[in-house]
Design a protein around this motif. Structure first.
Motif, PDB file in Angstrom:
ATOM      1  N   GLY A  58      -4.421   4.033 -16.019  1.00 49.41           N
ATOM      2  CA  GLY A  58      -5.399   3.980 -17.090  1.00 49.41           C
ATOM      3  C   GLY A  58      -4.778   4.397 -18.406  1.00 49.41           C
ATOM      4  N   VAL A  59      -5.042   3.634 -19.446  1.00 52.31           N
ATOM      5  CA  VAL A  59      -4.569   3.963 -20.791  1.00 52.31           C
ATOM      6  C   VAL A  59      -5.747   4.567 -21.549  1.00 52.31           C
ATOM      7  N   LEU A  60      -5.561   5.766 -22.060  1.00 48.62           N
ATOM      8  CA  LEU A  60      -6.627   6.491 -22.743  1.00 48.62           C
ATOM      9  C   LEU A  60      -7.024   5.773 -24.033  1.00 48.62           C
ATOM     10  N   VAL A  61      -8.318   5.474 -24.143  1.00 51.57           N
ATOM     11  CA  VAL A  61      -8.862   4.834 -25.326  1.00 51.57           C
ATOM     12  C   VAL A  61      -9.489   5.890 -26.230  1.00 51.57           C
ATOM     13  N   ASP A  62     -10.314   6.751 -25.633  1.00 51.93           N
ATOM     14  CA  ASP A  62     -11.037   7.775 -26.389  1.00 51.93           C
ATOM     15  C   ASP A  62     -11.591   8.790 -25.398  1.00 51.93           C
ATOM     16  N   TRP A  63     -12.183   9.844 -25.894  1.00 50.78           N
ATOM     17  CA  TRP A  63     -12.825  10.828 -25.035  1.00 50.78           C
ATOM     18  C   TRP A  63     -13.956  11.498 -25.798  1.00 50.78           C
ATOM     19  N   ARG A  64     -14.870  12.079 -25.027  1.00 52.37           N
ATOM     20  CA  ARG A  64     -16.005  12.812 -25.584  1.00 52.37           C
ATOM     21  C   ARG A  64     -16.099  14.156 -24.870  1.00 52.37           C
ATOM     22  N   GLU A  65     -16.230  15.222 -25.635  1.00 55.24           N
ATOM     23  CA  GLU A  65     -16.469  16.528 -25.025  1.00 55.24           C
ATOM     24  C   GLU A  65     -17.939  16.596 -24.645  1.00 55.24           C
ATOM     25  N   VAL A  66     -18.194  16.992 -23.394  1.00 59.13           N
ATOM     26  CA  VAL A  66     -19.571  17.112 -22.917  1.00 59.13           C
ATOM     27  C   VAL A  66     -20.056  18.538 -23.100  1.00 59.13           C
ATOM     28  N   ASN A  67     -19.172  19.495 -22.834  1.00 55.91           N
ATOM     29  CA  ASN A  67     -19.516  20.900 -23.047  1.00 55.91           C
ATOM     30  C   ASN A  67     -18.241  21.680 -23.346  1.00 55.91           C
ATOM     31  N   SER A  68     -18.371  22.968 -23.488  1.00 61.58           N
ATOM     32  CA  SER A  68     -17.221  23.780 -23.883  1.00 61.58           C
ATOM     33  C   SER A  68     -16.444  24.340 -22.700  1.00 61.58           C
ATOM     34  N   SER A  69     -16.652  23.810 -21.512  1.00 62.68           N
ATOM     35  CA  SER A  69     -15.951  24.312 -20.319  1.00 62.68           C
ATOM     36  C   SER A  69     -14.451  24.069 -20.324  1.00 62.68           C
ATOM     37  N   PRO A  70     -13.770  23.142 -20.867  1.00 60.89           N
ATOM     38  CA  PRO A  70     -14.278  21.920 -21.468  1.00 60.89           C
ATOM     39  C   PRO A  70     -14.389  20.785 -20.463  1.00 60.89           C
ATOM     40  N   ARG A  71     -15.580  20.243 -20.397  1.00 56.46           N
ATOM     41  CA  ARG A  71     -15.847  19.038 -19.609  1.00 56.46           C
ATOM     42  C   ARG A  71     -15.787  17.870 -20.576  1.00 56.46           C
ATOM     43  N   VAL A  72     -14.997  16.862 -20.213  1.00 59.88           N
ATOM     44  CA  VAL A  72     -14.840  15.704 -21.080  1.00 59.88           C
ATOM     45  C   VAL A  72     -15.067  14.424 -20.289  1.00 59.88           C
ATOM     46  N   VAL A  73     -15.487  13.398 -20.997  1.00 58.81           N
ATOM     47  CA  VAL A  73     -15.570  12.055 -20.448  1.00 58.81           C
ATOM     48  C   VAL A  73     -14.436  11.279 -21.105  1.00 58.81           C
ATOM     49  N   LEU A  74     -13.513  10.792 -20.281  1.00 61.01           N
ATOM     50  CA  LEU A  74     -12.376  10.023 -20.763  1.00 61.01           C
ATOM     51  C   LEU A  74     -12.674   8.542 -20.596  1.00 61.01           C
ATOM     52  N   ALA A  90     -13.795   8.564 -16.710  1.00 66.15           N
ATOM     53  CA  ALA A  90     -13.468   9.729 -15.886  1.00 66.15           C
ATOM     54  C   ALA A  90     -14.204  10.936 -16.448  1.00 66.15           C
ATOM     55  N   ASP A  91     -14.965  11.603 -15.605  1.00 70.77           N
ATOM     56  CA  ASP A  91     -15.706  12.811 -15.973  1.00 70.77           C
ATOM     57  C   ASP A  91     -14.893  13.973 -15.428  1.00 70.77           C
ATOM     58  N   GLU A  92     -14.169  14.673 -16.292  1.00 72.15           N
ATOM     59  CA  GLU A  92     -13.183  15.649 -15.854  1.00 72.15           C
ATOM     60  C   GLU A  92     -13.369  17.005 -16.525  1.00 72.15           C
ATOM     61  N   GLY A  93     -12.956  18.032 -15.823  1.00 68.69           N
ATOM     62  CA  GLY A  93     -12.827  19.357 -16.406  1.00 68.69           C
ATOM     63  C   GLY A  93     -11.361  19.559 -16.749  1.00 68.69           C
ATOM     64  N   LEU A  94     -11.079  19.837 -17.997  1.00 65.91           N
ATOM     65  CA  LEU A  94      -9.699  20.013 -18.442  1.00 65.91           C
ATOM     66  C   LEU A  94      -9.497  21.434 -18.957  1.00 65.91           C
ATOM     67  N   THR A  95      -8.252  21.847 -18.970  1.00 65.16           N
ATOM     68  CA  THR A  95      -7.929  23.124 -19.610  1.00 65.16           C
ATOM     69  C   THR A  95      -7.859  22.878 -21.118  1.00 65.16           C
ATOM     70  N   ILE A  96      -7.893  23.935 -21.884  1.00 61.74           N
ATOM     71  CA  ILE A  96      -7.772  23.809 -23.333  1.00 61.74           C
ATOM     72  C   ILE A  96      -6.442  23.156 -23.688  1.00 61.74           C
ATOM     73  N   THR A  97      -5.383  23.527 -22.983  1.00 68.13           N
ATOM     74  CA  THR A  97      -4.063  22.950 -23.232  1.00 68.13           C
ATOM     75  C   THR A  97      -4.077  21.452 -22.981  1.00 68.13           C
ATOM     76  N   GLU A  98      -4.663  21.026 -21.850  1.00 65.88           N
ATOM     77  CA  GLU A  98      -4.741  19.586 -21.558  1.00 65.88           C
ATOM     78  C   GLU A  98      -5.559  18.857 -22.618  1.00 65.88           C
ATOM     79  N   LEU A  99      -6.633  19.479 -23.053  1.00 61.76           N
ATOM     80  CA  LEU A  99      -7.505  18.862 -24.048  1.00 61.76           C
ATOM     81  C   LEU A  99      -6.763  18.659 -25.374  1.00 61.76           C
ATOM     82  N   THR A 100      -5.979  19.647 -25.784  1.00 58.66           N
ATOM     83  CA  THR A 100      -5.270  19.524 -27.061  1.00 58.66           C
ATOM     84  C   THR A 100      -4.148  18.498 -27.002  1.00 58.66           C
ATOM     85  N   ARG A 101      -3.699  18.137 -25.819  1.00 59.81           N
ATOM     86  CA  ARG A 101      -2.624  17.158 -25.672  1.00 59.81           C
ATOM     87  C   ARG A 101      -3.111  15.723 -25.521  1.00 59.81           C
ATOM     88  N   LEU A 102      -4.427  15.519 -25.454  1.00 56.98           N
ATOM     89  CA  LEU A 102      -4.959  14.163 -25.311  1.00 56.98           C
ATOM     90  C   LEU A 102      -4.670  13.350 -26.566  1.00 56.98           C
TER      91      LEU A 102
END
Length: 145
Positions: A58-74, A90-102
């Motif tokens: 999968g090639v990342l197009v965009d993402w949306r933060e769902v909450n501050s857990s951080p739960r994101v929809v990729l 993809a409905d995923e829970g990411l770490t802050i580090t993973e989120l900042t690298r998207l």
């Protein structure tokens, strides 16, 4: 729980228009993003099936933060070993580090359910790097021909 699943999905789209089917780029068959996947039996079942699903890229197009857990929809443009392409969510829970690298354009191994094809995918964090590279080579060779 009250109401039908359709009404619940419509409510989620009203509360979060950025998570509507149209905003995510999927068709009307997409069941929608669960308000709370931990309380949804459908989400639990889907996630269990995705853990053993078929591997794709999968090639990342965009993402949306769902909450501050951080739960994101990729939102990912997915290509399978069989040559099928679709928009995957993809409905995923990411770490802050993973989120900042998207970043858009990143390629991720994902798992999907070929028998269902409902746009849901999951990051394949357990995928063997050798197998992922073989899949990438196969997809690249198909695009060259």
């Amino acid at each position: 729980m009250f109401g039908s699943q359709k009404k619940l999905n419509d409510l989620m789209a009203q509360l979060r228009p950025d998570l509507s089917r149209e905003s995510l780029g999927v068709g009307p068959d997409f069941p929608g993003v669960a308000p709370n996947p931990f309380l949804s039996s459908d989400a639990w079942k889907r996630n269990a099936e995705l853990r053993t699903g078929a591997l794709a890229l999968g090639v990342l197009v965009d993402w949306r933060e769902v909450n501050s857990s951080p739960r994101v929809v990729l939102m990912l443009d997915v290509e399978t070993a069989d040559g099928i392409s679709f928009r995957g969510i993809a409905d995923e829970g990411l770490t802050i580090t993973e989120l900042t690298r998207l970043a858009p354009g990143q390629t991720f191994p994902v798992r999907y359910r070929p028998a269902v094809m409902d746009h849901y995918v999951a990051l394949a964090r357990d995928a063997d790097p050798v197998h992922v590279q073989q899949l990438a080579d196969e997809i690249a060779s198909r695009k060259r021909t």
